[in-house]
Design an enzyme around this catalytic site. Structure first.
Site, PDB file in Angstrom:
ATOM      1  N   GLU A  22       0.804  -1.232   0.000  1.00  0.00           N
ATOM      2  CA  GLU A  22       0.000   0.000   0.000  1.00  0.00           C
ATOM      3  C   GLU A  22       0.834   1.278   0.000  1.00  0.00           C
ATOM      4  O   GLU A  22       0.550   2.214   0.748  1.00  0.00           O
ATOM      5  CB  GLU A  22      -0.987  -0.016   1.165  1.00  0.00           C
ATOM      6  CG  GLU A  22      -1.878  -1.253   1.132  1.00  0.00           C
ATOM      7  CD  GLU A  22      -2.959  -1.258   2.224  1.00  0.00           C
ATOM      8  OE1 GLU A  22      -2.989  -0.336   3.044  1.00  0.00           O
ATOM      9  OE2 GLU A  22      -3.759  -2.212   2.219  1.00  0.00           O
ATOM     10  N   GLU A  31      -5.371 -11.166  -1.451  1.00  0.00           N
ATOM     11  CA  GLU A  31      -6.233 -10.983  -0.267  1.00  0.00           C
ATOM     12  C   GLU A  31      -7.712 -11.049  -0.645  1.00  0.00           C
ATOM     13  O   GLU A  31      -8.521 -10.225  -0.205  1.00  0.00           O
ATOM     14  CB  GLU A  31      -5.944  -9.636   0.403  1.00  0.00           C
ATOM     15  CG  GLU A  31      -4.486  -9.430   0.748  1.00  0.00           C
ATOM     16  CD  GLU A  31      -4.199  -8.151   1.526  1.00  0.00           C
ATOM     17  OE1 GLU A  31      -5.150  -7.515   2.019  1.00  0.00           O
ATOM     18  OE2 GLU A  31      -3.011  -7.801   1.634  1.00  0.00           O
TER      19      GLU A  31
HETATM   20  C1  XIL Z   1      -5.814  -6.678   8.236  1.00  0.00           C
HETATM   21  C2  XIL Z   1      -6.038  -7.853   9.157  1.00  0.00           C
HETATM   22  O1  XIL Z   1      -6.818  -8.834   8.535  1.00  0.00           O
HETATM   23  C3  XIL Z   1      -6.728  -7.351  10.396  1.00  0.00           C
HETATM   24  O2  XIL Z   1      -6.901  -8.395  11.324  1.00  0.00           O
HETATM   25  C4  XIL Z   1      -5.925  -6.196  11.008  1.00  0.00           C
HETATM   26  O3  XIL Z   1      -6.644  -5.628  12.067  1.00  0.00           O
HETATM   27  C5  XIL Z   1      -5.647  -5.118   9.980  1.00  0.00           C
HETATM   28  O4  XIL Z   1      -5.048  -5.697   8.854  1.00  0.00           O
HETATM   29  N1  XIL Z   1      -4.832  -5.017   3.530  1.00  0.00           N
HETATM   30  C6  XIL Z   1      -3.732  -5.711   3.990  1.00  0.00           C
HETATM   31  C7  XIL Z   1      -3.851  -6.576   5.183  1.00  0.00           C
HETATM   32  O5  XIL Z   1      -2.688  -5.700   3.329  1.00  0.00           O
HETATM   33  O6  XIL Z   1      -2.657  -6.643   5.904  1.00  0.00           O
HETATM   34  C8  XIL Z   1      -4.983  -6.145   6.071  1.00  0.00           C
HETATM   35  O7  XIL Z   1      -5.133  -7.107   7.091  1.00  0.00           O
HETATM   36  C9  XIL Z   1      -6.257  -5.989   5.271  1.00  0.00           C
HETATM   37  C10 XIL Z   1      -6.086  -4.943   4.212  1.00  0.00           C
END
Ligand code: XIL
Length: 357
Positions: free
Chosen positions: A143, A250
């Protein structure tokens, strides 16, 4: 034998075809190791369906270095041992992310800006070096682009202190520590926000031109039912033209929406209907088909769900809204989305087999 679960749990769960046995590329899901360790049913399902392991948060900077310059690798070591035992690929998520940068790092960088880049180098080289040959690939920078539209995310300690260079430096340090690891740039909404996507592609092409060791692009692919398939197909195809590995890193598919911030859920649907379940199954099937038709086989790094059941999904916790984004329901039973995804995977086997004939 499973202690603490009924015969019914066992049969109903494992009767379903294994996803990874029906897939020509690795499949994974994000896992939270502590609850997972305590939940035999979850572990069985994870072993049945997946051959790749991504930590939901356990491998982030604020987890492995919660206090000043002292690593805590205990959970990561357990993850590696678990994955080895079950023949799973470990994917490292992530090395640099504004959102998981510990507060002590921010404070120290503010006091002494010159400290941050050498710290980043030491952090990445110790971490990646320790797991050389054990962690297959890494999200090196997560990100780094603006939430919306063109350009980079500038309100982070990394950008403010080091400048844009922090991104390529992170790739260089990781590559030095493990030259065989597949190194990804990973971001969200790049499958739909074309300005954001274009900034990403320009960065990747520039890296390739200058020999910055990037080897993959991660599309987080947190999508919504109404994100058009043709935009997803266009961005995946264009990204694949770089020749890099492409990871859907994801995946989940929501019905409601949110403003991309913690607690920012906007609920339009408060319950799920049979029609919605069927539509979601189709969307999962289409997504996997788009991946397989736009990304050449040797660039298909895999598909990773950000959690595979609606009981544990991060969407509900993070955005504080109801939703049903995954392939298993709250009771850990497969949804139509599971069968849609499976159909998509199987269509690949048919087409790749017929190509050989
Ligand atoms: C999220 C986790 O799933 C949560 O449990 C935590 O509170 C925050 O992070 N993009 C990403 C992930 O790259 O690392 C994030 O994961 C979700 C969005």
């Amino acid at each position: 034998m499973c202690i603490g679960c009924t015969q019914n749990d066992l049969s109903s769960n494992l009767d379903n075809p294994s996803l990874h046995n029906n897939s020509s590329f690795p499949l994974g899901t994000a896992v939270r190791f502590k609850p997972f360790q305590k939940d035999a049913q979850l572990r069985r399902l994870q072993q049945h369906h997946f051959d790749s392991y991504t930590a939901g948060s356990d491998m982030k900077m604020n987890q492995v270095m919660p206090t000043e310059e002292r690593f805590d690798f205990s959970i990561v070591d357990s993850i590696i041992a678990y994955a080895e035992e079950h023949n799973q690929r470990v994917f490292g998520h992530n090395l640099v992310w504004h959102s998981s940068t510990p507060e002590w790092v921010r404070q120290k960088a503010k006091q002494n800006p010159k400290w941050l880049l050498p710290f980043l180098k030491g952090y990445i080289q110790s971490y990646v070096g320790r797991y050389k040959g054990k962690v297959h690939g890494w999200d090196v920078v997560n990100e780094g682009l603006n939430t919306k539209g063109a350009g980079f995310r500038t309100d982070t300690i990394w950008y403010e202190t080091i400048g844009l260079e922090y991104i390529e430096k992170a790739f260089e340090y990781a590559h030095e520590a493990d030259p065989d690891a597949i190194l990804f740039y990973n971001d969200f909404n790049i499958e739909r926000d074309l300005e954001k996507f274009n900034t990403m592609i320009e960065m990747v092409q520039d890296f390739q031109k200058r020999g910055v060791p990037i080897s993959g692009i991660g599309f987080q692919m947190h999508i919504r039912m109404d994100i058009p398939n043709d935009i997803i197909a266009y961005t995946l195809k264009t990204a694949a033209e770089t020749g890099l590995h492409i990871h859907l890193s994801e995946v989940d598919i929501i019905f409601n929406t949110h403003d991309d911030t913690r607690g920012g859920g906007i609920e339009r649907y408060t319950e799920i209907t049979p029609e919605m379940l069927v539509a979601q199954a189709k969307k999962y099937e289409e997504l996997v088909k788009i991946y397989m038709t736009t990304v050449p086989k040797d660039q298909q790094y895999g598909i990773t769900f950000w959690g595979f059941n609606d009981r544990d999904t991060w969407i509900r916790r993070f955005f504080k809204m109801r939703d049903w984004p995954t392939i298993y329901d709250e009771n850990l039973k497969p949804k139509p989305a599971f069968y849609g995804f499976l159909e998509g995977l199987k269509s690949n086997q048919i087409s790749s087999k017929s190509n050989l004939n």
